[in-house]
Design an enzyme around this catalytic site. Structure first.
Site, PDB file in Angstrom:
ATOM      1  N   MET A  26       0.861  -1.189   0.000  1.00 33.44           N
ATOM      2  CA  MET A  26       0.000   0.000   0.000  1.00 33.44           C
ATOM      3  C   MET A  26       0.892   1.232   0.000  1.00 33.44           C
ATOM      4  SD  MET A  26      -2.198   1.337   3.299  1.00 33.44           S
ATOM      5  CE  MET A  26      -3.853   0.766   3.039  1.00 33.44           C
ATOM      6  N   ASP A  28       0.166   5.764  -1.100  1.00 36.62           N
ATOM      7  CA  ASP A  28      -0.624   6.964  -0.789  1.00 36.62           C
ATOM      8  C   ASP A  28      -2.126   6.771  -0.538  1.00 36.62           C
ATOM      9  OD1 ASP A  28       1.752   7.681  -1.927  1.00 36.62           O
ATOM     10  OD2 ASP A  28       0.868   8.728  -3.616  1.00 36.62           O
ATOM     11  N   GLN A  44      -3.337   3.628  -2.944  1.00 37.32           N
ATOM     12  CA  GLN A  44      -2.484   2.984  -3.930  1.00 37.32           C
ATOM     13  C   GLN A  44      -2.212   1.563  -3.439  1.00 37.32           C
ATOM     14  OE1 GLN A  44      -0.572   5.039  -6.866  1.00 37.32           O
ATOM     15  NE2 GLN A  44      -2.770   5.281  -6.595  1.00 37.32           N
ATOM     16  N   ASP A 156      -1.008  13.438  -9.731  1.00 34.20           N
ATOM     17  CA  ASP A 156      -1.667  13.571  -8.430  1.00 34.20           C
ATOM     18  C   ASP A 156      -2.620  14.767  -8.348  1.00 34.20           C
ATOM     19  OD1 ASP A 156       0.117  11.512  -7.953  1.00 34.20           O
ATOM     20  OD2 ASP A 156       1.532  12.742  -6.815  1.00 34.20           O
ATOM     21  N   GLU A 211       5.068  16.060  -4.790  1.00 32.13           N
ATOM     22  CA  GLU A 211       3.981  15.156  -5.157  1.00 32.13           C
ATOM     23  C   GLU A 211       2.744  15.415  -4.298  1.00 32.13           C
ATOM     24  OE1 GLU A 211       6.154  11.119  -6.345  1.00 32.13           O
ATOM     25  OE2 GLU A 211       6.234  11.517  -4.208  1.00 32.13           O
TER      26      GLU A 211
HETATM   27  C1  FRU Z   1       3.780   9.279  -4.051  1.00 31.94           C
HETATM   28  C2  FRU Z   1       3.641   8.777  -5.481  1.00 31.94           C
HETATM   29  C3  FRU Z   1       2.698   9.664  -6.273  1.00 31.94           C
HETATM   30  C4  FRU Z   1       2.202   8.712  -7.332  1.00 31.94           C
HETATM   31  C5  FRU Z   1       2.087   7.433  -6.580  1.00 31.94           C
HETATM   32  C6  FRU Z   1       2.307   6.194  -7.381  1.00 31.94           C
HETATM   33  O1  FRU Z   1       4.138   8.297  -3.145  1.00 31.94           O
HETATM   34  O2  FRU Z   1       4.905   8.694  -6.090  1.00 31.94           O
HETATM   35  O3  FRU Z   1       3.288  10.820  -6.791  1.00 31.94           O
HETATM   36  O4  FRU Z   1       1.005   9.118  -7.892  1.00 31.94           O
HETATM   37  O5  FRU Z   1       3.034   7.496  -5.528  1.00 31.94           O
HETATM   38  O6  FRU Z   1       2.019   5.066  -6.635  1.00 31.94           O
END
Ligand code: FRU
Length: 475
Positions: A26, A28, A44, A156, A211
């Site tokens: 897991m 974000d 994620q 993002d 990010e």
């Molecule tokens: C941050 C990130 C985001 C991206 C995601 C991919 O941890 O790098 O920028 O969208 O993780 O899993």
């Protein structure tokens, strides 16, 4: 992954009040929102391995931000434009009542010498359980970047609506000339977008790319959050959002986290008007390197209630956690003077504990130390030295899951030796809120679950009040 291993883990070791993936990886939090009377939190997810892989959106719902129920995956990397992963994004309620997700699709580009993918912004609609991708995806592409913008580092989206009814989105991007940038886009219908302006750039702060931006009003100001890459940090900027000019005017900035493990934070507004932040409780630099013998790798932070006081961000565990407290143990005016002490009833690994340490009648002390998740040779240690007013979190003796990130320091506001802390322990983690949430130190620890002792030590003389609770599974 053997079922036996998973069920043993579920019973004894899985964090009790922090959201975890059912299995695998897991990262974000995504789409943190309220929809249909519940909190929705996507994340994620890569269930087929313990490290990052082609990423999808996991999905969970909660009534109270503490107990989560996992739902089927919401977005899978099944289109050409997101075949490399459905990256992070956010959610809101669309005008026709559907739940709208906006996320980054990543498509591998064999031509890119660095092996990266092209990143575009996409939307999907759903009913709170199942989601369908919009036929017109992607809705924002690399062609809509300002000059110097890098289409491989463009992701993002945080989406919201302003009072004029139109949609705004801020998107993270790397600019070949200017470095980290947060870009502002606008749309009347959520589907057709235009670039407005560079909302903010790195301005000499850590990281080459910022990010997972979030921006929101709080206590009469605006807050811009982001995770910086390179020098990993979670950054909070306080200032004003100038919607007309498409600019964020910063008046101050700080780190959101003083410990090791908090990244990619996202917020939601509760019906009673509280702004709640949740983050990925990991450090992206070390998340994949720690050797662990568990069926999961990753968890969310405790949701933190935000406030601005004296121009600074304060963070506290959401009040809903109090409903899960049980087995209260209280001590008042306990004197410590140079002897290591355990106190009856003060132990455990699913703990919510408040402490106040203060000098004893004018005398000062040199050091306060608390060891927790202690057993055999293993422990994690929090210390505070009033003279320098520095707090330290040290997990170098935590045992399994070694990492080179073992010591974190926080410069704490000097209150003449007085220190208030609240510590949450949840099997695989510790989160320490210092002085009413002025600072937070979070640590993922993989110490054996039987290590439940808590020991206090003061060099010099100090007095302490303690209120300790066990966190129970259900209210
Ligand atoms: C941050 C990130 C985001 C991206 C995601 C991919 O941890 O790098 O920028 O969208 O993780 O899993």
């Amino acid at each position: 992954m053997k079922n036996q291993q998973l069920s043993e883990f579920n019973k004894n070791q899985r964090p009790l009040f922090h959201l975890t993936p059912e299995k695998g990886w897991m990262n974000d939090p995504n789409g943190f929102s309220r929809y249909d009377g519940k909190y929705h939190l996507f994340y994620q997810a890569y269930p087929d391995g313990l490290n990052w892989g082609p990423i999808r959106w996991g999905h969970a719902v909660s009534e109270d931000l503490i107990r989560w129920e996992r739902l089927p995956y919401a977005l899978m990397p099944d289109r050409d434009y997101d075949s490399g992963g459905c990256f992070s994004g956010t959610a809101l309620t669309f005008e026709d009542g559907r739940h709208m997700l906006m996320y980054t699709g990543c498509r591998p580009d064999p031509e890119d010498t660095l092996g990266r993918g092209l990143q575009v912004q996409c939307v999907a609609f759903g009913d709170g359980t199942t989601y369908e991708k919009y036929d017109g995806n992607p809705v924002i592409t690399g062609d809509m970047l300002p000059e110097g913008g890098d289409p491989y580092e463009f992701r993002d989206p945080k989406i919201w609506r302003e009072e004029d009814g139109a949609f705004r989105a801020v998107i993270a991007s790397y600019n070949r000339t200017h470095g980290a940038q947060i870009l502002l886009y606008r749309s009347n219908d959520g589907l057709n977008w235009e670039f407005v302006n560079v909302l903010a750039d790195g301005e000499g702060k850590p990281g080459w790319m910022w990010e997972c931006p979030d921006i929101f009003p709080l206590d009469g100001r605006h807050v811009l959050l982001a995770g910086s890459m390179g020098e990993v940090d979670s950054i909070c900027r306080i200032g004003e959002f100038d919607d007309e000019q498409g600019l964020f005017r910063e008046s101050s900035w700080q780190s959101t986290e003083q410990g090791f493990d908090f990244y990619a934070g996202q917020t939601v507004l509760t019906p009673d008007g509280r702004r709640i932040l949740i983050g990925w409780m990991q450090n992206p630099r070390t998340a994949e390197c720690r050797e662990i013998d568990l069926p999961i790798n990753g968890q969310m932070s405790i949701p933190r209630e935000l406030q601005i006081r004296d121009g600074k961000l304060l963070q506290k565990p959401v009040k809903e956690l109090n409903g899960y407290r049980t087995d209260e143990v209280v001590y008042r005016n306990v004197k410590f003077d140079g002897v290591e002490q355990k106190l009856d009833g003060i132990r455990g690994r699913t703990v919510d504990m408040e402490l106040q340490i203060r000098p004893d009648e004018g005398e000062t002390y040199e050091l306060f130390r608390m060891r927790f998740a202690e057993g055999g040779e293993h422990y994690t240690e929090f210390t505070y030295e009033p003279e320098s007013s520095v707090a330290t979190l040290d997990r170098s003796h935590a045992g399994p899951g070694k990492t080179d990130l073992v010591k974190a320091r926080a410069a704490v506001r000097d209150r003449c030796g007085k220190l208030d802390i609240r510590i949450l322990l949840d099997r695989l983690s510790a989160e320490i809120f210092i002085n009413d949430g002025e600072q937070v130190m979070s640590a993922v620890i993989y110490t054996d679950r039987h290590a439940e002792d808590i020991t206090f030590y003061v060099k010099g003389t100090a007095v302490m009040d303690i209120a300790k609770y066990r966190i129970k599974e259900n209210k």
